[in-house]
Design a protein around this motif. Structure first.
Motif: not given
Length: 359
Positions: A11-18, A24-32
């Motif tokens: 999930t987004l949280q998996t990548i964020a933790d890694d 939100m930063t991971v989400s922005n990498a894909f969408s913004r």
């Protein structure tokens, strides 16, 4: 990349933790992507790929943005039959070209679904084109009930939506008047209706079909009758060369056969040309044939078809542009609809028509 049944869900949280950043930063990498540095975005996307993450859930992203990024096109027939005709292929190509700069995806919707799967009900859409769908198509009812921005092509609108149509009666009049001007007084008329009745009909009052078929039949017969000519009507199930061939044999079988045939499409007209050849008749000396659409086939037949030309490319582009306007108005909260579009037609005279031979 990890695989197998034991693979954890990324999930987004998996990548964020890694990576050690916020969700939100991971989400922005894909969408913004403009919200973070190119280096950080590259790091996040690379790690996401390594972990097998393909991006945020499309349904959740659509909900957050208020847009799905896709428009639907409701088909009147099966996918295979639609893309076997040059007219339909040209229309869909023009729709795709008009939508290409927007980045919107095009989702093709069948008129009928299964018991459990109804694409017109279930697929996320920003709006839809209703392309010549029959009045009783369940899919059309679902799209209307969803209150999506809709544009109706080659059929009347429901729910106050915009339309892109031809003046079918005027288009039919052009073909019929051409035959009258050549001196034909007994004319076969070939139309199409999926539900029937099929074969030779007693007259235009028995014709069924959609608004396009009905409009053309009305225009043909009104013009012929006003000019003192007699029309003989045949109706077939499919808009195809083979259906035109079979109907052509019905119309041309007999001593008092028509000296000309008006056809619903160039496909059907090509079938009538085949039937005439098989029956030992010469076109246009023994029988004149008029098509409709001016698709590529009209110029390849022997002889080339006299036909009614409609600009299918313009129709597709105008339909897509009108739908984009409807979607924009809907997003703005406006109850206004784009203006209806009525496209013109023109008679194109080629080698398949001539004055009737003396008998």
């Amino acid at each position: 990349m990890p695989s197998g049944r034991g693979r954890r869900r990324v999930t987004l949280q998996t990548i964020a933790d890694d990576v050690g950043v916020s969700r939100m930063t991971v989400s922005n990498a894909f969408s913004r992507p403009d919200q973070l540095s190119a280096t950080l975005r590259a790091t996040i996307l690379a790690r996401a790929e390594e972990l097998g993450y393909v991006g945020p859930d499309p349904a959740a992203r659509a909900l957050a943005r208020g847009t799905t990024g896709a428009i639907g096109v409701l088909l009147t027939q099966s996918m295979a039959s639609v893309f076997s005709g040059e007219h339909s292929v040209e229309f869909f190509s023009a729709v795709a070209q008009e939508l290409a700069p927007t980045g919107l995806a095009v989702t093709l919707l069948p008129s009928y679904g299964s018991r459990d799967v109804v694409p017109a009900r279930d697929v996320p859409l920003d709006g839809a084109l209703i392309y010549a769908a029959p009045d009783n198509a369940p899919a059309m009812d679902w799209l209307v009930r969803r209150r999506l921005p809709l544009v109706f092509v080659d059929r009347p609108a429901v729910s106050g939506s915009a339309t892109v149509t031809l003046d079918e009666r005027e288009a039919a009049r052009q073909g019929a008047q051409h035959l009258l001007d050549l001196g034909h007084v007994r004319v076969g008329v070939l139309t199409q209706a999926f539900d029937g009745p099929h074969g030779l009909l007693a007259g235009p009052h028995e014709a069924s079909g959609d608004s396009v078929s009905r409009g053309r039949v009305e225009g043909w017969f009104a013009t012929l009758e006003a000019g003192g000519a007699h029309g003989v009507l045949a109706q077939v199930r499919d808009n195809s060369v083979e259906a035109g061939r079979e109907a052509g044999r019905l119309l041309l079988d007999g001593v008092d056969r028509p000296t000309a045939v008006l056809c619903f499409s160039d496909e059907m007209a090509a079938g009538v040309l085949q039937a005439a050849r098989e029956m030992g008749l010469t076109v246009p000396d023994d029988v004149s044939v008029v098509g409709f659409d001016d698709a590529g086939r009209a110029r390849r037949t022997t002889p080339p078809l006299t036909t009614i030309r409609q600009d299918v490319t313009d129709k597709g582009r105008r339909a897509a542009a009108t739908l984009l306007d409807a979607i924009a108005l809907h997003r703005a909260g406006s109850a206004e609809q784009p203006a209806d579009v009525v496209l013109g037609t023109e008679l194109v005279v080629r080698g398949s028509t001539a004055p009737p031979a003396l008998r």
